[in-house]
Design an enzyme around this catalytic site. Structure first.
Site, PDB file in Angstrom:
ATOM      1  N   HIS A 126     -12.986  23.243  30.725  1.00  0.00           N
ATOM      2  CA  HIS A 126     -14.350  22.710  30.533  1.00  0.00           C
ATOM      3  C   HIS A 126     -14.831  22.863  29.086  1.00  0.00           C
ATOM      4  CE1 HIS A 126     -14.764  22.074  34.775  1.00  0.00           C
ATOM      5  NE2 HIS A 126     -14.729  23.354  35.077  1.00  0.00           N
ATOM      6  N   ASP A 163      -7.083  21.445  39.055  1.00  0.00           N
ATOM      7  CA  ASP A 163      -8.266  22.263  39.369  1.00  0.00           C
ATOM      8  C   ASP A 163      -9.241  21.397  40.171  1.00  0.00           C
ATOM      9  OD1 ASP A 163      -9.711  24.965  38.099  1.00  0.00           O
ATOM     10  OD2 ASP A 163     -11.141  23.374  38.575  1.00  0.00           O
ATOM     11  N   HIS A 165     -12.322  21.163  39.831  1.00  0.00           N
ATOM     12  CA  HIS A 165     -13.357  20.618  38.949  1.00  0.00           C
ATOM     13  C   HIS A 165     -12.710  19.722  37.884  1.00  0.00           C
ATOM     14  CE1 HIS A 165     -14.883  24.594  40.385  1.00  0.00           C
ATOM     15  NE2 HIS A 165     -15.965  23.871  40.614  1.00  0.00           N
ATOM     16  N   ASP A 244      -8.736  26.357  42.858  1.00  0.00           N
ATOM     17  CA  ASP A 244     -10.003  26.345  43.590  1.00  0.00           C
ATOM     18  C   ASP A 244     -10.176  25.138  44.503  1.00  0.00           C
ATOM     19  OD1 ASP A 244     -10.075  24.865  41.274  1.00  0.00           O
ATOM     20  OD2 ASP A 244     -11.847  25.856  40.426  1.00  0.00           O
TER      21      ASP A 244
HETATM   22 ZN   LIG Z   1     -12.379  24.874  38.768  1.00  0.00          ZN
END
Ligand SMILES: [Zn+2]
Length: 306
Positions: A126, A163, A165, A244
């Site tokens: 990120h 991931d 996200h 995740d």
């Molecule tokens: Zn994540």
């Protein structure tokens, strides 16, 4: 097949505070799980070096990097983003995390190992070119990709991000860069609410609806990744390995199982073998349910080393 396991004690010292999901315990449970198995003795163990500042500023703006460095030495935790916190040893951890990924690229490019897993934190995907975000300080996988292009003159680096996200920071670094293909799956809608299908042509974004599991992800990979990868013909595969999307993870709502991380890794390993002599570097991103994280990393590393 030799697999490097690259980590450093400093990475476990980054402390975003009590109750933060990106906890100091994450690397500890991963190590305990691997150490208790036969797999541990089959890995090539490496200490992560500190990343060089030029390698960091090859991705991040000098102003951003200076703004982080200027916080240290740090006696009390400080928030640099809504959910990103620096603590006393965070700069050391962040330098070792990025340094692990750069070192891993050097090892696979020198054929010293076939592939590598970087057990590091803070995570990176990120972190944008000019700001910290989402638990991430420096974008480890992006720094490794840029190093591969700069030091080895690679023209085609594949970044796979599984991931849960979307890796908005990595997209920020490489959108429209013809030397990078980024293939990702992620839950949508979910933080950071990026990864639209109207993005740059080198971004193969596959949003998965909440509740999706193995079949939805297999279909997305088959439908969107396979042809794009075949056309690109990567010279190196980098993986943002977040765990995740596991059904037990508290931060999201996808339904992958521990075993699923084995087949995803097997798929990526075959991609690397088909196009680039097996050269693959994987780095830890998310994964916040400790038992599921340790089990899933085990499945991932076992598949890499198998
Ligand atoms: Zn994540």
């Amino acid at each position: 097949m030799t697999t490097a396991y690259i980590s450093h004690a400093d990475c476990a010292l980054h402390n975003p505070g009590l109750g933060h999901p990106e906890s100091m315990a994450r690397l500890k449970v991963i190590r305990q799980k691997l150490e208790a198995s036969d797999l541990w003795s089959r890995l090539v163990h490496c200490e992560a070096p500190e990343v060089s500042w030029p390698a960091v500023t090859a991705v991040h703006t000098p102003a951003y990097v200076e703004s982080i460095k200027a916080r240290f030495p740090l006696k009390r935790n400080i928030d640099i983003d809504g959910d990103t916190t620096l603590s006393e040893f965070s700069l050391d951890a962040a330098r070792r995390a990025a340094g692990a990924c750069v070192h891993a690229v050097d090892l696979v490019m020198a054929h010293a190992v076939n592939n590598a897993f970087c057990a590091v934190r803070p995570p990176g995907h990120h972190a944008c070119v000019d700001k910290a975000m989402g638990f991430c300080v420096f974008n480890n996988v992006a720094i490794a990709a840029q190093h591969a292009m700069d030091a080895y003159r690679l023209e085609r680096v594949l970044i796979v991000d599984f991931d849960v996200h979307h890796g908005n920071g990595t997209e920020h670094a490489f959108a429209n860069n013809p030397k990078v293909l980024m293939c990702s799956i992620f839950q949508s809608p979910l933080y950071p609410f990026s990864g639209g299908l109207d993005g740059a042509s080198n971004m193969v974004n596959c949003p998965i609806q909440p509740g999706g599991g193995r079949e939805a992800i297999k279909q997305a990979i088959q439908k969107h990744w396979v042809d794009a990868i075949d056309q690109f013909k990567p010279q190196l595969v980098l993986v943002s390995a977040g765990f995740d999307a596991h059904e037990s993870d508290p931060l999201a709502d996808l339904q992958l199982t521990t075993e699923d991380y084995g087949w995803i890794t097997g798929f990526l390993k075959r991609v690397a073998e088909e196009y680039c002599d097996g050269k693959l570097v994987s780095t830890l991103e998310g994964g916040y349910e400790l038992e599921a994280l340790a089990d899933s990393v085990y499945a991932h590393v076992e598949a890499l080393a198998g």
